[in-house]
Design an enzyme around this catalytic site. Structure first.
Site, PDB file in Angstrom:
ATOM      1  N   THR A  18     -30.503  39.858  47.569  1.00  0.00           N
ATOM      2  CA  THR A  18     -30.664  38.604  48.323  1.00  0.00           C
ATOM      3  C   THR A  18     -30.530  37.467  47.322  1.00  0.00           C
ATOM      4  OG1 THR A  18     -32.209  39.665  49.829  1.00  0.00           O
ATOM      5  CG2 THR A  18     -32.181  37.257  49.812  1.00  0.00           C
ATOM      6  N   LYS A  60     -28.786  36.397  56.160  1.00  0.00           N
ATOM      7  CA  LYS A  60     -30.075  36.877  55.631  1.00  0.00           C
ATOM      8  C   LYS A  60     -31.088  35.733  55.516  1.00  0.00           C
ATOM      9  CE  LYS A  60     -33.044  39.321  53.151  1.00  0.00           C
ATOM     10  NZ  LYS A  60     -33.849  40.373  53.717  1.00  0.00           N
ATOM     11  N   LYS A 116     -39.394  33.310  47.951  1.00  0.00           N
ATOM     12  CA  LYS A 116     -38.037  33.298  47.355  1.00  0.00           C
ATOM     13  C   LYS A 116     -36.991  33.016  48.435  1.00  0.00           C
ATOM     14  CE  LYS A 116     -34.480  36.479  45.815  1.00  0.00           C
ATOM     15  NZ  LYS A 116     -34.057  37.848  45.529  1.00  0.00           N
TER      16      LYS A 116
HETATM   17  P1  NAD Z   1     -36.868  45.084  41.780  1.00  0.00           P
HETATM   18  O1  NAD Z   1     -37.345  44.015  40.848  1.00  0.00           O
HETATM   19  O2  NAD Z   1     -37.751  46.241  42.084  1.00  0.00           O
HETATM   20  O3  NAD Z   1     -35.476  45.688  41.216  1.00  0.00           O
HETATM   21  C1  NAD Z   1     -34.485  44.943  40.576  1.00  0.00           C
HETATM   22  C2  NAD Z   1     -33.989  45.775  39.409  1.00  0.00           C
HETATM   23  O4  NAD Z   1     -32.893  45.105  38.790  1.00  0.00           O
HETATM   24  C3  NAD Z   1     -35.060  45.956  38.322  1.00  0.00           C
HETATM   25  O5  NAD Z   1     -35.272  47.356  38.123  1.00  0.00           O
HETATM   26  C4  NAD Z   1     -34.453  45.293  37.085  1.00  0.00           C
HETATM   27  O6  NAD Z   1     -34.763  45.961  35.875  1.00  0.00           O
HETATM   28  C5  NAD Z   1     -32.964  45.385  37.390  1.00  0.00           C
HETATM   29  N1  NAD Z   1     -32.139  44.405  36.668  1.00  0.00           N
HETATM   30  C6  NAD Z   1     -32.329  43.074  36.552  1.00  0.00           C
HETATM   31  N2  NAD Z   1     -31.307  42.516  35.861  1.00  0.00           N
HETATM   32  C7  NAD Z   1     -30.456  43.529  35.555  1.00  0.00           C
HETATM   33  C8  NAD Z   1     -29.217  43.595  34.867  1.00  0.00           C
HETATM   34  N3  NAD Z   1     -28.651  42.493  34.334  1.00  0.00           N
HETATM   35  N4  NAD Z   1     -28.609  44.800  34.729  1.00  0.00           N
HETATM   36  C9  NAD Z   1     -29.173  45.921  35.249  1.00  0.00           C
HETATM   37  N5  NAD Z   1     -30.350  45.926  35.913  1.00  0.00           N
HETATM   38  C10 NAD Z   1     -30.975  44.739  36.059  1.00  0.00           C
HETATM   39  O7  NAD Z   1     -36.429  44.323  43.117  1.00  0.00           O
HETATM   40  P2  NAD Z   1     -36.183  44.982  44.567  1.00  0.00           P
HETATM   41  O8  NAD Z   1     -37.418  44.908  45.367  1.00  0.00           O
HETATM   42  O9  NAD Z   1     -35.467  46.285  44.380  1.00  0.00           O
HETATM   43  O10 NAD Z   1     -35.183  43.889  45.184  1.00  0.00           O
HETATM   44  C11 NAD Z   1     -33.808  43.851  44.831  1.00  0.00           C
HETATM   45  C12 NAD Z   1     -33.125  42.825  45.714  1.00  0.00           C
HETATM   46  O11 NAD Z   1     -33.283  43.181  47.079  1.00  0.00           O
HETATM   47  C13 NAD Z   1     -33.704  41.403  45.570  1.00  0.00           C
HETATM   48  O12 NAD Z   1     -32.640  40.488  45.589  1.00  0.00           O
HETATM   49  C14 NAD Z   1     -34.622  41.273  46.779  1.00  0.00           C
HETATM   50  O13 NAD Z   1     -34.778  39.925  47.198  1.00  0.00           O
HETATM   51  C15 NAD Z   1     -33.859  42.093  47.801  1.00  0.00           C
HETATM   52  N6  NAD Z   1     -34.696  42.640  48.890  1.00  0.00           N
HETATM   53  C16 NAD Z   1     -35.905  43.204  48.613  1.00  0.00           C
HETATM   54  C17 NAD Z   1     -36.669  43.715  49.663  1.00  0.00           C
HETATM   55  C18 NAD Z   1     -38.020  44.356  49.395  1.00  0.00           C
HETATM   56  O14 NAD Z   1     -38.778  44.571  50.364  1.00  0.00           O
HETATM   57  N7  NAD Z   1     -38.350  44.690  48.144  1.00  0.00           N
HETATM   58  C19 NAD Z   1     -36.200  43.645  50.979  1.00  0.00           C
HETATM   59  C20 NAD Z   1     -34.942  43.087  51.233  1.00  0.00           C
HETATM   60  C21 NAD Z   1     -34.203  42.586  50.165  1.00  0.00           C
END
Ligand code: NAD
Length: 299
Positions: A96, A171, A246
């Site tokens: 997102t 979204k 966010k």
């Molecule tokens: P998270 O923080 O658990 O996972 C993100 C991962 O990306 C981390 O493990 C981090 O180490 C990795 N990362 C960051 N920069 C990086 C890079 N340059 N190279 C490789 N890896 C890298 O977050 P999440 O909860 O998995 O969310 C991911 C996305 O999905 C976000 O944009 C969030 O807004 C969206 N989202 C989350 C949810 C939810 O309920 N958690 C629901 C819908 C959408």
């Protein structure tokens, strides 16, 4: 029998980890990379082949999926990909992020001759694990057609919303409705309490009347009427208030750059920012009912 198609998966966190695991279960050969060694290890245990860098994961892959925290890392990772992957490699971003970064990522892919879509998700970590996410995609018809079979292995509903950036637009518009409607439902319960109206009575009436909405009937912010809602489990997320903030910030940034008037979206952002600043960002977003009642906790 032909060899399984290889998909690179960058970002194996709370969402990306289980999504990549579902692609493994669907029979793809999945190669993953994450900056966090613990996430990489967990993905490895699910059958994802662990790579040492973005480009090592992407080597020989027919598609690359990114699932990252924000616009900047997405543009950084896609910049690397756009200098290295062969033309024709399909690029999918399911993070997102802001619409501008999504369009910048599309431009990088276009310049390389790679079909690309922004395909953010709704459904949370439960949906990611169960493979029941909703995907909302933006990009060309051809890119969407190429991506759809992959998205369907991670989600239940897949929508093509329009051109580049349209998935992110869908979204943030959806989540702006959600933030506003949750505050409205919380205010109604707070008012009902002051008026001596039992919570269950308000729920029974509003859930079959014109006040009906998802924040009330699926995610009710008071314990009792909807047993599976986070209010019954100490407001453990669910969907954390910090993530709602966010998304409301992304909606306000988009409204500002597009010149759209969104006064209730702006107020929802202000209220969630105050809730987050009070140290409540890790609680479920429905816990904002405590702040709206003028108390930080349940009595
Ligand atoms: P998270 O923080 O658990 O996972 C993100 C991962 O990306 C981390 O493990 C981090 O180490 C990795 N990362 C960051 N920069 C990086 C890079 N340059 N190279 C490789 N890896 C890298 O977050 P999440 O909860 O998995 O969310 C991911 C996305 O999905 C976000 O944009 C969030 O807004 C969206 N989202 C989350 C949810 C939810 O309920 N958690 C629901 C819908 C959408």
């Amino acid at each position: 029998m032909s060899a399984p198609q290889t998909i690179a998966f960058i970002g194996l966190g709370n969402m990306g980890g289980p999504m990549a695991a579902n692609l493994v279960r669907a029979g793809f050969s999945v190669r993953g990379f994450d900056l966090n060694p613990a996430s990489l290890e967990a993905a490895g245990a699910e059958g994802v082949a662990v790579a040492g860098s973005v480009l090592e994961a992407a080597e020989g892959a027919h598609a690359v999926v990114t699932m990252l925290p924000a616009g900047r890392p997405v543009v950084e990772v896609w910049s690397q990909l756009a200098e290295a992957v062969p033309a024709g490699t399909l690029l999918i971003d399911s993070s997102t992020i802001d619409v501008e970064s999504a369009r910048a990522a599309h431009a990088l892919a276009d310049a390389r001759g790679c079909p690309a879509i922004d395909a953010p998700v709704s459904g949370g970590t439960g949906g990611a694990k169960a493979g029941t996410l909703t995907f909302m995609a933006g990009g060309s018809d051809g890119a969407f057609a190429a991506a759809e079979p992959i998205l369907r292995r991670m989600g239940k509903s897949v929508f093509h919303c329009g051109a580049a950036g349209a998935g992110q637009a869908a979204k943030i518009c959806n989540n702006m409705i959600l933030g506003i409607s949750m505050i409205g439902v919380c205010e109604a319960f707070a008012l009902a309490e002051k008026l001596g109206l039992p919570q269950q009575a308000l729920f029974d009436v509003a859930s079959v009347s014109s006040g009906q909405c998802w924040s009330l009937t699926t995610y009710c912010p008071v314990p009792g009427p909807v047993p599976a809602s986070p209010a019954n489990a100490g407001y453990k997320p669910g969907f954390a208030a910090g993530l709602m903030l966010k998304d409301l910030r992304l909606a306000q940034a988009a409204a500002k750059s597009a010149g759209a008037s969104t006064p209730l979206g702006a107020e929802a952002e202000r209220l969630y920012a105050a809730f987050d600043a009070g140290g409540q960002g890790a609680r479920d977003f429905s816990a904002i009912i405590h702040m709206l009642r003028g108390r930080s906790e349940e009595p």
